[in-house]
Scaffold this active site. Structure first.
Site, PDB file in Angstrom:
ATOM      1  N   LYS A   9      39.058  83.526  27.173  1.00  0.00           N
ATOM      2  CA  LYS A   9      38.168  84.303  28.053  1.00  0.00           C
ATOM      3  C   LYS A   9      36.770  84.462  27.442  1.00  0.00           C
ATOM      4  CE  LYS A   9      41.829  86.897  30.423  1.00  0.00           C
ATOM      5  NZ  LYS A   9      42.311  88.257  30.820  1.00  0.00           N
ATOM      6  N   TYR A  49      41.529  85.146  40.786  1.00  0.00           N
ATOM      7  CA  TYR A  49      42.313  86.379  40.657  1.00  0.00           C
ATOM      8  C   TYR A  49      42.624  87.008  42.014  1.00  0.00           C
ATOM      9  CZ  TYR A  49      42.012  86.696  35.541  1.00  0.00           C
ATOM     10  OH  TYR A  49      42.166  86.488  34.179  1.00  0.00           O
ATOM     11  N   ASN A 112      40.622  90.901  26.905  1.00  0.00           N
ATOM     12  CA  ASN A 112      41.802  90.668  26.063  1.00  0.00           C
ATOM     13  C   ASN A 112      41.962  89.206  25.629  1.00  0.00           C
ATOM     14  OD1 ASN A 112      42.585  89.689  28.506  1.00  0.00           O
ATOM     15  ND2 ASN A 112      44.318  91.069  28.799  1.00  0.00           N
ATOM     16  N   HIS A 115      44.032  84.210  28.737  1.00  0.00           N
ATOM     17  CA  HIS A 115      44.789  84.274  29.995  1.00  0.00           C
ATOM     18  C   HIS A 115      45.928  83.269  29.938  1.00  0.00           C
ATOM     19  CE1 HIS A 115      45.746  84.140  34.296  1.00  0.00           C
ATOM     20  NE2 HIS A 115      45.843  82.829  34.119  1.00  0.00           N
ATOM     21  N   GLU A 126      46.871  77.818  39.552  1.00  0.00           N
ATOM     22  CA  GLU A 126      45.751  77.978  38.623  1.00  0.00           C
ATOM     23  C   GLU A 126      45.288  76.644  38.039  1.00  0.00           C
ATOM     24  OE1 GLU A 126      47.034  82.501  37.270  1.00  0.00           O
ATOM     25  OE2 GLU A 126      47.128  80.874  35.804  1.00  0.00           O
TER      26      GLU A 126
HETATM   27  P1  GDP Z   1      48.085  89.336  32.243  1.00  0.00           P
HETATM   28  O1  GDP Z   1      49.020  88.464  33.054  1.00  0.00           O
HETATM   29  O2  GDP Z   1      48.708  89.819  30.957  1.00  0.00           O
HETATM   30  O3  GDP Z   1      46.728  88.709  32.011  1.00  0.00           O
HETATM   31  O4  GDP Z   1      47.839  90.691  33.077  1.00  0.00           O
HETATM   32  P2  GDP Z   1      47.597  90.965  34.648  1.00  0.00           P
HETATM   33  O5  GDP Z   1      47.920  89.768  35.478  1.00  0.00           O
HETATM   34  O6  GDP Z   1      48.295  92.256  34.968  1.00  0.00           O
HETATM   35  O7  GDP Z   1      46.027  91.280  34.732  1.00  0.00           O
HETATM   36  C1  GDP Z   1      45.081  90.241  34.737  1.00  0.00           C
HETATM   37  C2  GDP Z   1      43.928  90.637  33.849  1.00  0.00           C
HETATM   38  O8  GDP Z   1      43.290  91.804  34.404  1.00  0.00           O
HETATM   39  C3  GDP Z   1      44.298  91.085  32.429  1.00  0.00           C
HETATM   40  O9  GDP Z   1      44.497  90.025  31.532  1.00  0.00           O
HETATM   41  C4  GDP Z   1      43.097  91.921  32.044  1.00  0.00           C
HETATM   42  O10 GDP Z   1      41.969  91.122  31.689  1.00  0.00           O
HETATM   43  C5  GDP Z   1      42.801  92.640  33.363  1.00  0.00           C
HETATM   44  N1  GDP Z   1      43.502  93.930  33.458  1.00  0.00           N
HETATM   45  C6  GDP Z   1      44.839  94.157  33.607  1.00  0.00           C
HETATM   46  N2  GDP Z   1      45.107  95.458  33.681  1.00  0.00           N
HETATM   47  C7  GDP Z   1      43.918  96.098  33.584  1.00  0.00           C
HETATM   48  C8  GDP Z   1      43.524  97.469  33.627  1.00  0.00           C
HETATM   49  O11 GDP Z   1      44.355  98.386  33.738  1.00  0.00           O
HETATM   50  N3  GDP Z   1      42.188  97.731  33.505  1.00  0.00           N
HETATM   51  C9  GDP Z   1      41.250  96.740  33.394  1.00  0.00           C
HETATM   52  N4  GDP Z   1      39.961  97.093  33.293  1.00  0.00           N
HETATM   53  N5  GDP Z   1      41.579  95.443  33.363  1.00  0.00           N
HETATM   54  C10 GDP Z   1      42.893  95.118  33.453  1.00  0.00           C
END
Ligand code: GDP
Length: 139
Positions: A9, A49, A112, A115, A126
């Site tokens: 990222k 997304y 974080n 991805h 994707e």
């Molecule tokens: P992943 O599959 O572990 O990447 O997690 P998700 O699919 O739930 O979320 C996609 C991305 O959205 C995450 O990798 C983070 O960059 C972001 N994200 C997820 N949860 C949060 C949150 O509670 N707050 C914020 N600001 N970003 C989030």
């Protein structure tokens, strides 16, 4: 052989962590089948997304993901989806296991570092979103 979509990222690229992340991928035994630098537009990030549209963090997430260059990869191997997610660690770095990439490199739950696709259907979507067939090399 299973394929998954990985992204280094924009936060991790800006902090010059790409090399360490690529090394971890190869050390884990995943094969890099495709790789390129991308800089998503806001609209492209929103499309990537789309499943998160409506979530409270959608605007912030798509602004972040379009904020600078990122590195997109197709990773290949047996159980590649689960193995890459295991190496990434939990979404929230505070909850990510020691040694995982997010524990090592994430700034917070949004920035974080990496991805990874979460299922075969999302991996197919994707990969096709970011790569064409000619860009993916057989092993
Ligand atoms: P992943 O599959 O572990 O990447 O997690 P998700 O699919 O739930 O979320 C996609 C991305 O959205 C995450 O990798 C983070 O960059 C972001 N994200 C997820 N949860 C949060 C949150 O509670 N707050 C914020 N600001 N970003 C989030």
């Amino acid at each position: 052989m299973e394929q998954t979509l990985a992204i280094v990222k924009p936060d991790a690229v800006a902090r010059r962590l790409t090399g360490q992340i690529l090394a971890a991928i190869e050390e884990r035994g995943l094969r890099i089948a495709a790789m390129k630098m991308i800089h998503l537009s806001r609209t492209q990030a929103e499309g990537f997304y789309a499943v998160h549209r409506g979530r409270p963090f959608f605007d912030s997430l798509t602004a972040f993901m379009s904020s600078g260059p990122a590195v997109a990869l197709v990773l290949e191997g047996e159980g590649a989806i689960a193995r890459w997610r295991e190496l990434m660690g939990a979404t929230d770095p505070a909850k990510a296991a020691a040694g995982t990439l997010r524990r090592r490199f994430a700034t917070d739950i949004e920035k974080n570092a990496v991805h990874g696709s979460d299922a075969p259907e999302t991996a197919a979507f994707e990969i096709a979103y970011l790569f064409n067939r000619l860009e993916i090399q057989g092993g």
